[in-house]
Design an enzyme around this catalytic site. Structure first.
Site, PDB file in Angstrom:
ATOM      1  N   ASN A   1       9.107   1.948  -1.020  1.00 55.65           N
ATOM      2  CA  ASN A   1       8.345   0.788  -1.495  1.00 55.65           C
ATOM      3  C   ASN A   1       7.403   0.185  -0.453  1.00 55.65           C
ATOM      4  O   ASN A   1       6.439  -0.498  -0.805  1.00 55.65           O
ATOM      5  CB  ASN A   1       9.357  -0.273  -1.983  1.00 55.65           C
ATOM      6  CG  ASN A   1       8.732  -1.627  -2.210  1.00 55.65           C
ATOM      7  OD1 ASN A   1       8.062  -1.843  -3.225  1.00 55.65           O
ATOM      8  ND2 ASN A   1       8.914  -2.549  -1.269  1.00 55.65           N
TER       9      ASN A   1
ATOM     10  N   VAL B   1       8.202   2.687   8.766  1.00 55.78           N
ATOM     11  CA  VAL B   1       8.288   3.960   8.036  1.00 55.78           C
ATOM     12  C   VAL B   1       7.266   4.987   8.531  1.00 55.78           C
ATOM     13  O   VAL B   1       7.412   6.181   8.254  1.00 55.78           O
ATOM     14  CB  VAL B   1       8.131   3.753   6.509  1.00 55.78           C
ATOM     15  CG1 VAL B   1       9.298   2.955   5.946  1.00 55.78           C
ATOM     16  CG2 VAL B   1       6.798   3.124   6.155  1.00 55.78           C
TER      17      VAL B   1
ATOM     18  N   TYR C   1      -6.470   2.393   0.405  1.00 50.36           N
ATOM     19  CA  TYR C   1      -5.273   2.101  -0.394  1.00 50.36           C
ATOM     20  C   TYR C   1      -5.193   3.031  -1.617  1.00 50.36           C
ATOM     21  O   TYR C   1      -4.145   3.596  -1.915  1.00 50.36           O
ATOM     22  CB  TYR C   1      -5.321   0.635  -0.816  1.00 50.36           C
ATOM     23  CG  TYR C   1      -4.104   0.125  -1.546  1.00 50.36           C
ATOM     24  CD1 TYR C   1      -2.927  -0.170  -0.867  1.00 50.36           C
ATOM     25  CD2 TYR C   1      -4.132  -0.070  -2.928  1.00 50.36           C
ATOM     26  CE1 TYR C   1      -1.816  -0.655  -1.545  1.00 50.36           C
ATOM     27  CE2 TYR C   1      -3.030  -0.554  -3.609  1.00 50.36           C
ATOM     28  CZ  TYR C   1      -1.873  -0.854  -2.908  1.00 50.36           C
ATOM     29  OH  TYR C   1      -0.774  -1.332  -3.594  1.00 50.36           O
TER      30      TYR C   1
ATOM     31  N   ALA D   1      -6.581   5.934  -1.984  1.00 51.79           N
ATOM     32  CA  ALA D   1      -6.303   7.308  -1.533  1.00 51.79           C
ATOM     33  C   ALA D   1      -4.797   7.504  -1.374  1.00 51.79           C
ATOM     34  O   ALA D   1      -4.240   8.535  -1.774  1.00 51.79           O
ATOM     35  CB  ALA D   1      -7.012   7.585  -0.205  1.00 51.79           C
TER      36      ALA D   1
END
Ligand code: NAP
Length: 260
Positions: free
Chosen positions: A92, A66, A166, A168
């Site tokens: 996700n 992604v 994480y 952030a």
């Protein structure tokens, strides 16, 4: 309440394992045609084959990182070519690379979180969500219909020790969700976030036993969540039952209270 996603096309990123896999299963069960993106080709293809057999719906798998915009754009085009639409995007996919910002060791100050680990988590968890939403929303705008649900986290709301990168991203996901709810609502697209608490997937199970015990202790319902707990929240927000919910952050965390 029985939720149907019949005749809908749903894309689940990071859908080969954990919460994503439970989500792909719940969506297939609800009658949706499901597209799974993940880095793990073997697990993704195996799951897609099993779900198609179990639920008699079309389930596809593509190996998509992604964080790679070119790959995301091409994979969206391939779904549109095969199915004509993407009705639901579940953003996700996510990773962790935990470390403290700084630590004092033997009287010396040491930088613990590496720059590459900061950048990597931003690339996947934040830019990945941006890449997928931008690519998929184009078609949703043209059809004036769509549902985007983003994976945040309880730590995006409260912070967490050792998770600068994480946290952030998960706080950033909430910000992007609220922006897109405003920008895309007029086109019949709703954008919401789910903030899971501590869920028993590999991401969490790999943590030390004493940390897991602390997580359960901090959760009033007295257990870790299951991937299915989160999949049901995604399913609800993706359904017609949630058509007036936009820009919301749904905590699915057993009432967890985070301390220092
Ligand atoms: P998981 O079990 O680690 O599954 C994540 C999946 O995403 C893996 O299959 C992984 O593939 C895939 N992935 C990783 N990087 C990717 C990329 N660049 N492109 C496409 N796919 C990628 O994680 P999970 O626990 O189910 O978590 C799912 C989401 O919920 C994440 O966004 C996470 O931050 C969020 N969340 C989880 C919890 C929890 O307690 N578990 C709590 C709050 C929020 P590989 O394994 O091949 O890398």
């Amino acid at each position: 309440m029985e939720i149907s996603l019949k005749d809908r096309v749903a894309l689940v990123t990071g859908g080969a394992r954990g919460i994503g896999a439970a989500t792909a299963r719940a969506f297939a069960q609800a009658g949706a045609c499901v597209e799974i993106w993940d880095l793990d080709t073997e697990a993704g293809e195996r799951l897609a084959g099993a779900l198609a057999d179990e639920h008699d719906v079309l389930v596809g798998f593509q190996r998509v990182d992604v964080s790679d915009r070119g790959v995301v754009d091409a994979a969206v085009a391939s779904i549109l070519e095969r199915h004509g639409a993407i009705d639901v995007l579940i953003n996700n996919a996510g990773i962790v690379r935990d470390a403290q910002l700084l630590k004092v060791k033997n009287g010396e100050l040491v930088r613990k979180m590496a720059e590459e680990d900061f950048d990597k988590v931003i690339d996947v968890n934040l830019k990945g969500v941006f890449n997928c939403a931008q690519a998929v929303a184009e078609g949703m705008i043209a059809r004036k219909r769509g549902r985007i649900v983003n994976a945040s986290s309880v730590v995006g709301l409260y912070g967490n020790f050792g998770q600068t990168n994480y946290v952030a991203t998960k706080a950033g996901v909430i910000g992007m969700t609220r922006v897109w709810a405003r920008e895309l609502g007029r086109y019949g697209i709703t954008v919401n976030a789910v903030a899971p608490g501590f869920i028993a997937t590999e991401m969490v199970r790999s943590m030390p036993e004493r940390v897991l015990e602390r997580m359960v202790k901090a959760t009033p319902v007295g257990r870790l969540g299951t991937p299915e707990d989160i999949a049901r929240a995604y399913l609800f927000l993706a359904s017609d039952a949630a058509s007036f919910i936009n820009g919301a952050v749904l905590s699915v965390d057993g009432g967890v209270v985070l301390g220092t």
